[in-house]
Design a protein around this motif. Structure first.
Motif, mmCIF file in Angstrom:
data_model
loop_
_atom_site.group_PDB
_atom_site.id
_atom_site.type_symbol
_atom_site.label_atom_id
_atom_site.label_comp_id
_atom_site.label_asym_id
_atom_site.label_seq_id
_atom_site.Cartn_x
_atom_site.Cartn_y
_atom_site.Cartn_z
ATOM 1 N N ILE A 192 0.723 -1.093 0.142
ATOM 2 C CA ILE A 192 0.079 0.067 0.028
ATOM 3 C C ILE A 192 0.939 1.328 -0.089
ATOM 4 O O ILE A 192 0.340 2.204 -0.531
ATOM 5 N N ALA A 193 1.986 1.215 0.715
ATOM 6 C CA ALA A 193 2.911 2.506 0.615
ATOM 7 C C ALA A 193 4.169 2.398 0.022
ATOM 8 O O ALA A 193 5.035 3.067 0.171
ATOM 9 N N VAL A 194 4.275 1.403 -0.970
ATOM 10 C CA VAL A 194 5.530 1.338 -1.748
ATOM 11 C C VAL A 194 5.722 2.570 -2.385
ATOM 12 O O VAL A 194 6.929 2.919 -2.497
ATOM 13 N N GLY A 195 4.876 3.345 -2.813
ATOM 14 C CA GLY A 195 5.024 4.540 -3.840
ATOM 15 C C GLY A 195 4.979 5.716 -2.988
ATOM 16 O O GLY A 195 5.151 6.703 -3.569
ATOM 17 N N PHE A 196 4.896 5.702 -1.604
ATOM 18 C CA PHE A 196 4.776 6.873 -0.799
ATOM 19 C C PHE A 196 6.151 7.193 -0.440
ATOM 20 O O PHE A 196 7.004 6.624 0.249
ATOM 21 N N GLN A 197 6.755 8.358 -0.919
ATOM 22 C CA GLN A 197 8.210 8.768 -0.706
ATOM 23 C C GLN A 197 8.520 9.725 0.499
ATOM 24 O O GLN A 197 9.504 10.397 0.721
ATOM 25 N N VAL A 198 7.450 10.317 0.990
ATOM 26 C CA VAL A 198 7.633 11.008 2.237
ATOM 27 C C VAL A 198 8.446 10.691 3.218
ATOM 28 O O VAL A 198 8.071 9.657 3.791
ATOM 29 N N LYS A 199 9.639 11.569 3.621
ATOM 30 C CA LYS A 199 10.424 11.067 4.711
ATOM 31 C C LYS A 199 10.066 11.473 6.243
ATOM 32 O O LYS A 199 10.279 10.858 7.160
ATOM 33 N N ASN A 200 9.415 12.762 6.258
ATOM 34 C CA ASN A 200 9.201 13.523 7.302
ATOM 35 C C ASN A 200 8.181 12.509 8.319
ATOM 36 O O ASN A 200 7.032 12.176 7.776
ATOM 37 N N GLN A 201 8.639 12.232 9.635
ATOM 38 C CA GLN A 201 7.861 11.438 10.220
ATOM 39 C C GLN A 201 6.433 12.041 10.625
ATOM 40 O O GLN A 201 5.530 11.174 10.814
ATOM 41 N N HIS A 202 6.483 13.170 10.992
ATOM 42 C CA HIS A 202 5.179 14.173 11.179
ATOM 43 C C HIS A 202 4.200 13.767 10.064
ATOM 44 O O HIS A 202 3.002 13.540 10.192
ATOM 45 N N LEU A 203 4.743 14.070 8.723
ATOM 46 C CA LEU A 203 3.999 14.155 7.573
ATOM 47 C C LEU A 203 3.478 12.493 7.566
ATOM 48 O O LEU A 203 2.165 12.371 7.117
ATOM 49 N N ARG A 204 4.280 11.558 7.420
ATOM 50 C CA ARG A 204 3.927 10.285 7.388
ATOM 51 C C ARG A 204 2.888 9.894 8.487
ATOM 52 O O ARG A 204 2.074 8.996 8.012
ATOM 53 N N LYS A 205 2.968 10.259 9.607
ATOM 54 C CA LYS A 205 1.945 10.082 10.597
ATOM 55 C C LYS A 205 0.640 10.426 10.404
ATOM 56 O O LYS A 205 -0.269 9.896 10.386
ATOM 57 N N THR A 206 0.757 11.952 9.962
ATOM 58 C CA THR A 206 -0.522 12.436 9.224
ATOM 59 C C THR A 206 -1.370 11.775 8.460
ATOM 60 O O THR A 206 -2.460 11.533 8.249
ATOM 61 N N PHE A 207 -0.425 11.249 7.233
ATOM 62 C CA PHE A 207 -1.323 10.561 6.055
ATOM 63 C C PHE A 207 -1.562 9.358 6.531
ATOM 64 O O PHE A 207 -2.814 8.843 6.012
ATOM 65 N N MET A 208 -1.020 8.600 7.493
ATOM 66 C CA MET A 208 -1.534 7.208 7.924
ATOM 67 C C MET A 208 -2.669 7.648 8.635
ATOM 68 O O MET A 208 -3.620 6.716 8.589
ATOM 69 N N ASN A 209 -2.722 8.545 9.407
ATOM 70 C CA ASN A 209 -3.814 8.844 10.332
ATOM 71 C C ASN A 209 -5.030 9.311 9.169
ATOM 72 O O ASN A 209 -6.299 8.769 9.447
ATOM 73 N N PHE A 210 -5.024 9.846 8.290
ATOM 74 C CA PHE A 210 -5.921 10.299 7.231
ATOM 75 C C PHE A 210 -6.657 8.977 6.792
ATOM 76 O O PHE A 210 -7.592 8.756 6.551
ATOM 77 N N LEU A 211 -5.536 8.043 6.342
ATOM 78 C CA LEU A 211 -6.050 6.727 5.859
ATOM 79 C C LEU A 211 -6.722 6.027 6.579
ATOM 80 O O LEU A 211 -7.996 5.533 6.360
ATOM 81 N N VAL A 212 -6.608 5.984 8.005
ATOM 82 C CA VAL A 212 -7.119 5.252 9.031
ATOM 83 C C VAL A 212 -8.671 5.808 9.087
ATOM 84 O O VAL A 212 -9.691 5.166 9.371
ATOM 85 N N ASN A 213 -8.679 7.168 8.997
ATOM 86 C CA ASN A 213 -9.911 7.816 9.218
ATOM 87 C C ASN A 213 -10.919 7.599 8.030
ATOM 88 O O ASN A 213 -12.195 7.480 8.161
ATOM 89 N N VAL A 214 -10.237 7.374 6.846
ATOM 90 C CA VAL A 214 -11.159 7.154 5.803
ATOM 91 C C VAL A 214 -11.828 5.810 5.759
ATOM 92 O O VAL A 214 -12.808 5.496 5.598
ATOM 93 N N ILE A 215 -11.092 4.729 6.210
ATOM 94 C CA ILE A 215 -11.481 3.283 6.348
ATOM 95 C C ILE A 215 -12.605 3.465 7.579
ATOM 96 O O ILE A 215 -13.708 2.793 7.509
ATOM 97 N N GLU A 216 -12.322 4.062 8.570
ATOM 98 C CA GLU A 216 -13.435 4.077 9.692
ATOM 99 C C GLU A 216 -14.682 4.686 9.143
ATOM 100 O O GLU A 216 -15.781 4.259 9.563
ATOM 101 N N THR A 217 -14.574 5.750 8.380
ATOM 102 C CA THR A 217 -15.707 6.445 7.808
ATOM 103 C C THR A 217 -16.668 5.217 6.931
ATOM 104 O O THR A 217 -17.718 5.286 7.212
ATOM 105 N N LEU A 218 -15.995 4.607 6.363
ATOM 106 C CA LEU A 218 -16.605 3.570 5.358
ATOM 107 C C LEU A 218 -17.270 2.589 6.216
ATOM 108 O O LEU A 218 -17.907 1.901 5.810
#
Length: 305
Positions: A192-218
């Protein structure tokens, strides 16, 4: 310390003879960052004089340590001759312990109540007050800044605590409450994250939290999900795709939820139609039942004779 403002206002005390209370207040007037009011003692405060004071009406809302150095001028208007109006003036510090200052001996009651004195006309006394600030210490703006600073500090500490409590899952720092969900995502979709190239840990955490929230919405029930929610999920998935996440499986799941939502809505429309038809049918049934019962009713004696 802030620079103050000036204001002049009028107070008409109506039905003066009918006042039963020893004290009456004017409507509060906003001057600067707080509300002020006049306080009158129509029957005198301690002597046979009309007494008048200026008071901070909303002192509870002011910050600790507030002070106002005020020039207060008050006039009892003579409504027959302006030249006979009575005026007094004072300079005072107003603070938490001294919220009101004024004039105990503003005007003798005998002069105020005199029939032809001009101060009391048609049971009305007119007062003009002028308030001028010379020094202002402790404003609401300063208090708000302190509160905002404290809120910012609390949020910063909260974020720091969250970072401290974060757990690494496949290179993403996630909260303990999300660990199991994120692990299951990677177990079922390891690329799922093979093409995700962001290195900043804060941004990586934000994106993953975003993904989890999308799944929880569904995962919400169709009754809780609105069409607007589904549109927002669609936009969110596009955002995640652009960032490098492989979410084609999630897009398929979204299409399935959309299809179910459409079926639910069309089913509800049909159900409402059936319920209306049933209601109409029941009404017809009751009407016909009444007709049948009336036909089968036995004849009365007078009906036969």
């Amino acid at each position: 310390m802030a620079k103050g403002v000036d204001k002049k206002f009028c107070w008409e005390i109506k039905n003066f003879f009918s006042l039963n209370s020893e004290r009456c207040n004017s409507v509060p007037v906003v001057i600067g960052d707080c509300k002020w009011r006049l306080v009158a003692f129509p029957k005198g405060y301690k002597a046979d004089y009309f007494s008048l004071y200026l008071e901070v009406a909303d002192f509870q809302s002011l910050p600790c340590g507030w002070r106002r150095y005020v020039k207060f001028r008050a006039s009892i208007v003579n409504q027959l001759s302006q030249e006979l109006s009575v005026q007094q003036e004072t300079h005072r510090w107003f603070d938490q312990n001294a919220r009101g200052w004024g004039f105990e001996n503003m005007l003798p009651l005998t002069e105020l109540n005199a029939i032809d004195g001009g101060f009391l006309v048609n049971e009305q006394v007119m007062i003009v007050a002028e308030v001028e600030f010379h020094e202002v210490i402790g404003t609401l703006d300063e208090s708000k800044k302190i509160i905002q600073s404290n809120d910012l500090l609390n949020k910063t500490q909260e974020v720091a605590q969250q970072v401290k409590e974060s757990i690494d899952v496949n290179g993403f720092q996630v909260l303990p409450s999300q660990v199991e969900s994120v692990r299951r995502i990677f177990e079922k979709h390891p690329e799922i994250a093979v093409g995700f190239q962001v290195k900043n840990q804060h941004l990586r955490k934000t994106f993953m939290n975003f993904l989890v929230n999308v799944i929880e919405t569904l995962c919400q029930s169709l009754q809780e999900l609105s069409n607007e929610d589904l549109v927002e999920v669609d936009i969110a998935l596009t955002y995640l795709k652009d960032a490098g996440f492989k979410v084609d499986w999630l897009e398929k799941k979204l299409d399935q939820v959309k299809e179910k939502k459409e079926k639910e809505q069309s089913g509800l429309v049909m159900l409402q139609g059936i319920e209306q038809q049933l209601h109409d049918l029941m009404h017809k049934c009751e009407k016909k039942k009444s007709e049948v019962l009336s036909i089968g009713a036995p004849l009365k004696f007078d009906d036969v004779v």
